[in-house]
Scaffold this active site. Structure first.
Site: not given
Ligand code: BES
Ligand code: ZN
Ligand code: MN
Length: 498
Positions: A273, A354, A280
């Site tokens: 991801d 999601r 990111k």
């Molecule tokens: N895989 C990530 C969540 C995550 C981030 C898990 C760091 C463990 C450590 C997920 O896909 C994600 O990026 N979520 C975003 C959601 C936001 C954009 C609403 C997040 O948590 O920043």
């Molecule tokens: Zn993710």
């Molecule tokens: Mn993500």
């Protein structure tokens, strides 16, 4: 490692090493006391001189204990007797197994399973010992060209119970612990595997391996064109930004009657991801190879269920793809149509979990499930809310959430409930589509679950956010294998209730 359960006196054990406990301050456990008596005060003499206080983490290796049949005695510090709770017991077992492995004892008889842990019984003690010892000896060196191998590694551990009456139950505890440990190991291995190797196709191949290994696991892999036919527009939109083809992996464990409704596990399988166009930041981005740990835990629990030959039906569903930036990738503002027909405005391409899960959840309707539990490294917000000790649980059926809480308490792989109240749903409003894929800064774990709840109306459902529990960062970076112990316990309880 081989584990067995046994009862008997410590001085009678013909073995490389007998392990007994010493409590703080300098107080012998029952088994240590026994050895001390037969050996004419051999242990108490040493301890009186101050060689061992009994603090957790301390050990002392003794040779030539008089009137015993073992080569050596390992004293292990157990802390204060009245403070012996789950966490202390686990530390004691970790210290024990690391020491045994270091000193070149290839087999040992461990009396520490006879200690009294607050609120626990011998079944729990034995099972935890197996799980903790396997966990402590785990290492992932698949990609090291030189492996550091122990010269005389520990091969066999006998865990003791204080009464013959408990022996049959203890053997069951060993089997449970060992099955869980095997599931945990598979889950760790898959998580630790780098993203360039552990692709969606690699996960699909793992499902085929399980299919070959176990007669009653049948695996099926749906490819891109089949996903298109199913109109999984949401899942497919995430996969568009990647050169790796997406896979929907379905594993079917049949241990129950054909008519028994299955328990369905759905695991997030983002094999890397990067965030997509909503890229990111660079720091620690390597850890996003762990974004398939939900999927990995589904593989692990399928394995544990098959090992235990559970008399129920279990289905594992894994939507697997990568989330990368690309000319063909999702863009903020894009609108996609999910398999359910509901439309989604993608405001942040990094909220991709999601988007893949919603279609896998809709797909799960066809199994007429008893319950559906999804497992996902879904939100960083989960770590902010709960830290790294419990997984978050949210659901639409309080008895199911309750069962998971109980399984967490008994397995030691705990969960904490967050509220899935109607009021939070407003945060997902979109001016252009049925919903947005993000709900703003507030309560990120809850709004993510709110999103999923719109695809789970037709069954009893719970969601586990394992963002804080699936792997460790920092010096001891690595997959934890959680929540395989939790989910296997849930299945064991489910079988017992049936
Ligand atoms: N895989 C990530 C969540 C995550 C981030 C898990 C760091 C463990 C450590 C997920 O896909 C994600 O990026 N979520 C975003 C959601 C936001 C954009 C609403 C997040 O948590 O920043
Ligand atoms: Zn993710
Ligand atoms: Mn993500």
């Amino acid at each position: 490692m081989e584990f067995t359960a046994k009862s008997g006196n410590p001085e009678k054990q013909r073995t490389a090493c007998v392990v007994v406990g010493v409590f703080e301050p300098r107080r012998l456990s029952a088994a240590a006391e026994r050895l001390d008596e037969v050996s004419g005060g051999f242990i108490s003499n040493l301890i009186r001189r101050g060689d061992m206080e009994g603090k957790i983490g301390q050990t002392l290796l003794l040779h030539n204990a008089p009137n015993t049949l073992c080569d050596r005695v390992l004293l292990v510090g157990c802390g204060r007797e009245r403070d012996l709770h789950d966490a202390q017991y686990r530390q004691i077992m970790t210290t024990t197994v690391t020491q045994l492995n270091d000193i070149g004892a290839m087999e040992a008889v461990c009396y520490l399973t006879e200690l009294h842990v607050k609120g626990r019984d011998s079944h729990w003690n034995i099972r935890q010992a197996v799980e903790v010892m396997e966990d402590a000896l785990y290492s992932f060196d698949n990609f090291k060209s030189k492996k550091d191998t122990t010269r005389r590694p520990l091969r066999k551990i006998v865990l003791t119970v204080n009464s013959r009456r408990n022996l049959a139950d203890s053997e069951k505890a060993v089997a449970e612990g060992y099955a869980i440990a095997q599931g945990v190991k598979l889950t760790k291995d898959l998580g630790n595997m780098p993203g360039n190797i552990c692709t969606p196709s690699y996960l699909a191949a793992q499902a085929q391996t399980l299919d070959k290994e176990y007669d009653n696991i049948l695996s099926e892999v749906l490819n891109q064109d089949e996903l298109e036919q199913l109109e999984m527009g949401s899942f497919l939109s995430v996969a568009k930004g990647s050169r790796q083809p997406p896979k929907l992996i379905v594993m079917n464990y049949r241990g129950g009657d054909a008519a028994d409704k299955p328990v369905v596990f759905v695991g997030k399988g983002i094999t890397f991801d990067a965030g997509g166009i909503s890229l990111k930041p660079g720091a620690a981005m390597d850890e996003m190879k762990y974004d398939m740990c939900g999927a990995a835990s589904v593989f692990g629990v399928m394995k544990a269920a098959a090992e235990l030959k559970l008399p129920i039906n279990v289905i594992g569903v894994v939507p697997a793809c990568e989330n990368l930036p690309d000319g063909a990738a999702n863009k903020p503002g894009d609108i996609v149509t999910s398999m359910s027909g509901q439309t989604i405005e993608i405001l942040n391409t990094d909220a991709e979990g999601r988007l893949v899960l919603c279609d896998a959840l809709t797909y799960s309707e066809r199994f007429k499930p008893e319950v559906v539990i999804d497992i996902a490294t879904l939100t960083g917000a989960c770590i902010v809310a709960l830290g790294r000790h419990p997984s978050a649980v949210l659901g639409n059926h309080p008895p199911l959430v309750h069962d998971l809480e109980n399984a967490g308490k008994s397995s030691g792989d705990r969960v904490w409930e967050l509220p899935l109240w109607e009021e939070y749903q407003d945060q997902l409003k979109s001016p252009f589509a049925d919903m947005a894929n993000i709900g703003g800064r507030d309560a990120g774990t809850i709004t993510a679950a709110c999103f999923l709840s719109r695809f789970t109306k037709k069954f009893h459902w719970a969601h586990l956010d394992i963002a804080g529990t699936a792997w460790k960062s920092g010096e001891k970076k690595g997959g934890t294998g959680r929540p395989v112990p939790l989910l296997t316990q849930y299945l064991l309880d489910y079988c017992a209730d049936k």
